[in-house]
Structures are given as structure tokens and as C-alpha cells.
Design an enzyme around this catalytic site. Sequence first.
Site, PDB file in Angstrom:
ATOM      1  N   VAL A 178       0.838  -1.200   0.000  1.00 13.60           N
ATOM      2  CA  VAL A 178       0.000   0.000   0.000  1.00 13.60           C
ATOM      3  C   VAL A 178       0.876   1.255   0.000  1.00 13.60           C
ATOM      4  CG1 VAL A 178      -1.754   1.314   1.277  1.00 13.60           C
ATOM      5  CG2 VAL A 178      -1.903  -1.185   1.180  1.00 13.60           C
ATOM      6  N   CYS A 179       1.990   1.199   0.687  1.00 15.89           N
ATOM      7  CA  CYS A 179       2.866   2.371   0.838  1.00 15.89           C
ATOM      8  C   CYS A 179       3.267   3.020  -0.491  1.00 15.89           C
ATOM      9  CB  CYS A 179       4.101   2.014   1.661  1.00 15.89           C
ATOM     10  SG  CYS A 179       3.710   1.464   3.332  1.00 15.89           S
ATOM     11  N   PRO A 180       3.726   2.266  -1.483  1.00 14.15           N
ATOM     12  CA  PRO A 180       4.124   2.943  -2.724  1.00 14.15           C
ATOM     13  C   PRO A 180       2.951   3.608  -3.437  1.00 14.15           C
ATOM     14  CG  PRO A 180       4.294   0.559  -2.992  1.00 14.15           C
ATOM     15  CD  PRO A 180       4.023   0.833  -1.536  1.00 14.15           C
ATOM     16  N   GLU A 223       0.442   5.091  -1.960  1.00 11.18           N
ATOM     17  CA  GLU A 223       0.207   6.347  -1.243  1.00 11.18           C
ATOM     18  C   GLU A 223       1.273   7.388  -1.573  1.00 11.18           C
ATOM     19  OE1 GLU A 223      -1.800   5.573   2.964  1.00 11.18           O
ATOM     20  OE2 GLU A 223       0.268   4.848   2.843  1.00 11.18           O
ATOM     21  N   LEU A 224       2.527   6.973  -1.550  1.00 16.91           N
ATOM     22  CA  LEU A 224       3.612   7.917  -1.790  1.00 16.91           C
ATOM     23  C   LEU A 224       3.602   8.423  -3.227  1.00 16.91           C
ATOM     24  CD1 LEU A 224       6.530   6.373   0.304  1.00 16.91           C
ATOM     25  CD2 LEU A 224       4.791   8.024   0.993  1.00 16.91           C
TER      26      LEU A 224
END
Length: 187
Positions: free
Chosen positions: A46-48, A50-51
Site C-alpha cells: 500500500v505504501c508505494p 500512497e507515496l
Amino acid sequence: MSLIGSEVKPFAAKAYHNGDFIDVTEENFKGKWSVVCFYPADFTFVCPTELEDLQNEYATLKELGAEVYSVSTDTHFTHKAWHDHSEAISKIEYVMIGDPSQKLSRNFDVLNEEEGLADRGTFIIDPDGIIQTVEVNAGGIGRDASTVVSKLRAAQYVRTNPGEVCPAKWEEGSATLKPSLDLVGKI
């Protein structure tokens, strides 16, 4: 205890930014608006998304006078490696802070002590270094960076227009409210 209205606590960290390693402290969060986006870990799922979404809003946030900082408990070296190997992360132009000591994550009360990772926390900080908004999501719930833009605009409006407040779904240029006895029970 709420962090709203509190000053960013002192810290010193290393970060990756546009091909360089830099030092970042709480002083970087003063003199302009800042958006600080904590996330659990590099090289995850999920992190990439969002970033990358935050990068897609970066030009707008810069136009609004804000700098963006992403933070995880990874090192600045890991941020560089991720930047070099991920199509989504290679687009990032904002500062990527490493927090392996977990001090910054603790200062913002987003450290998941059991996992040693930061929760998904987003903070908008005013030019005085005072936290104006806090949003924390569970690990599986990604954030929408367009809402950060909306919240930043509202925070800036309230700061420059004392005595006015922004209602739900407020957009720049739309009506605000002036809290008073006349409004009690009429909204």
C-alpha cells in the site's frame, strides 16, 4: 493526548532527497507549511501507492507553500534503494526521512511498538511548527493525497481569517462560517 495545537518536538534524522542524503530537524518544519506522511515500510504494498499519489499532488502542495516529508522507520539508505528500484517511488521529489531510531514516529505518536513500524499518519504543520491536522489510518487503509490538499487549504484559510471556520467539504472560495450565538442551533 491529542497532538493538535502542539509544537513539533526536537529530532534529528537523515533523509534521502533528489539523489542526496540530507539532515532534517524540527527546524525544517518552521517558516512554511509542512505535510508529514508516516508509512509502515519501504518495499511493501500500500505504501508505494500512497507515496506516488502524494507525489502526484506535490506540485499543488508546493504552490500552496508547503513542503512534503515522508517518514518510515527504514533508513535513508533503504529509501535510496527503493527510489532506485521502484517505478512508483522513483518519481518522488519530496524528502524521504529515515527513522530507524523510531524517535520521530514516537514524537508523532504513530509508532506501533510491537511491530517497530510507523502507522499511516498524516500531519499538517503550520509555519510556527504547530500541528494543525492529524489523520491516522489502519495499516490496510491507503490515504488519498487530494484530501491533504483540501485540508491544507482549509488550515491556511483559518490561519489567515481568524474568527472564521471551514465547514465540511469546504472548498477554496466557498462560504465559511463565523461562529456566534446567532448560529447556535441553526445549522
